[in-house]
Design an enzyme around this catalytic site. Structure first.
Site, short mmCIF file in Angstrom:
data_model
loop_
_atom_site.label_atom_id
_atom_site.label_comp_id
_atom_site.label_asym_id
_atom_site.label_seq_id
_atom_site.Cartn_x
_atom_site.Cartn_y
_atom_site.Cartn_z
N SER A 68 42.18 49.11 36.73
CA SER A 68 40.96 48.63 36.09
C SER A 68 41.29 47.97 34.75
O SER A 68 42.03 46.98 34.71
CB SER A 68 39.96 49.78 35.96
OG SER A 68 38.69 49.29 35.63
N ASP A 128 34.73 46.59 46.05
CA ASP A 128 34.71 46.94 44.62
C ASP A 128 33.48 46.32 43.96
O ASP A 128 33.34 45.09 43.91
CB ASP A 128 35.99 46.43 43.97
CG ASP A 128 36.18 46.94 42.55
OD1 ASP A 128 35.20 47.36 41.90
OD2 ASP A 128 37.34 46.91 42.06
N HIS A 132 36.52 50.39 43.93
CA HIS A 132 37.26 50.27 42.68
C HIS A 132 38.28 51.39 42.51
O HIS A 132 39.32 51.19 41.87
CB HIS A 132 36.26 50.29 41.52
CG HIS A 132 36.87 49.91 40.20
ND1 HIS A 132 37.45 48.69 39.97
CD2 HIS A 132 36.97 50.61 39.03
CE1 HIS A 132 37.88 48.63 38.72
NE2 HIS A 132 37.62 49.78 38.14
#
Length: 300
Positions: free
Chosen positions: A170, A216, A248
């Site tokens: 991320s 995601d 995600h």
């Protein structure tokens, strides 16, 4: 095909290494540094037995490993170092890995045993998590962690400081891209479902493997992972893995496919171990696990 890939990668990396030296004004001794870079790029650092698909997919590899905790340091929030205990094969390549927003090292801790048991020193860090802790700051923390790892850590003598990589999930994935752009001497970068504001990465000259999740909704692949991959036009090699039906957090727990390709990428580009090239090239076809795989392999 394998020889063509290796020679193309070497030519591109040497060209950008020379450019970085000249841009930085490091003319004195540049020839010697370039020669050293060439030698590192050409030499294979084989660690462990010949790989198989089952060995790549296994949760752990052939090396015993240990780990050591690191308190917060200047520039990053500490973390855990995982390292092979074998001292008979020389030094090992190393990778620093950053978690994402509001995560700590536990979010990506499975990479520690996976990679250390396959012959890498792995530093999974905690981030500072300040209001300014955005992708560029994450990149600086990853580089600070590598500097600590190769400089004053208790395992510094086990690490080859010329064979280093970065990864992150991320915001940490955005950090990995920023770190690669800032330090082109890195051997590999692996952004995992990366979240980043800058969508153009033509300033990355490091072999980069991007992982995205098809569903995601935090960092949708159309807005993050895909444009990142598409703009890595100056990376000597690049690949994009999109996980079928995954979101995600796909890299936040052990994943056989991500582990397989992450390990192969690091072996090929950090260790320059050509035994692993056949597991990356030609790229896999879409299946029940892989929604899409793009690669700079010749002919792909």
């Amino acid at each position: 095909m394998h020889h063509r890939t290796r020679h193309r990668s070497l030519r591109v990396r040497l060209r950008h290494a020379v450019a970085a030296l000249l841009t930085g004004g490091l003319l004195l001794g540049a020839v010697g540094v370039t020669d050293a870079t060439a030698a590192t790029a050409q030499q294979e650092y084989r660690r462990g037995p010949d790989p198989t698909l089952s060995s790549l997919q296994a949760a752990q590899g052939p090396f015993s490993y240990a780990k050591v905790s690191v308190a917060a340091q200047t520039g990053f929030g500490g973390g855990t170092i995982y390292y092979p205990t074998d001292t008979s094969q020389g030094t090992f390549g190393a990778i620093a890995i950053s978690p994402g927003l509001n995560e700590n090292q536990s979010a990506v801790s499975w990479f520690g045993p996976k990679l250390a048991s396959n012959g890498f020193v792995v530093f999974i860090i905690n981030n500072l998590n300040t209001a300014a802790d955005q992708p560029p700051a994450r990149g600086r923390q990853l580089l600070a962690a590598l500097d600590y790892l190769t400089g004053s850590s208790t395992v510094a003598n086990r690490v080859d400081k010329n064979r280093l990589a970065v990864a992150g999930h991320s915001l940490g994935g955005g950090g990995a891209l920023n770190a690669a752009a800032a330090r082109p001497s890195l051997q590999a970068a692996i952004p995992l479902t990366p979240y980043v504001y800058d969508k153009s990465w033509t300033n990355v000259y490091v072999p980069t493997f991007v992982v995205g999740g098809e569903t995601d909704n935090v960092a949708p692949v159309a807005d993050h992972a895909e444009p990142i991959y598409q703009t890595l036009t100056n990376a000597p090699e690049r690949a994009y893995l999109e996980m079928n039906g995954r979101g995600h957090a796909v890299a936040n727990s052990y994943n056989t496919t991500i582990g397989q390709y992450t390990l192969a990428w690091l072996k090929r580009y950090v260790d320059n171990d050509t035994r692993y090239e056949k597991f990356l090239c030609p790229p896999p076809a879409p299946n029940s696990v892989i929604a899409e795989y793009r690669s700079s392999c010749p002919g792909s």
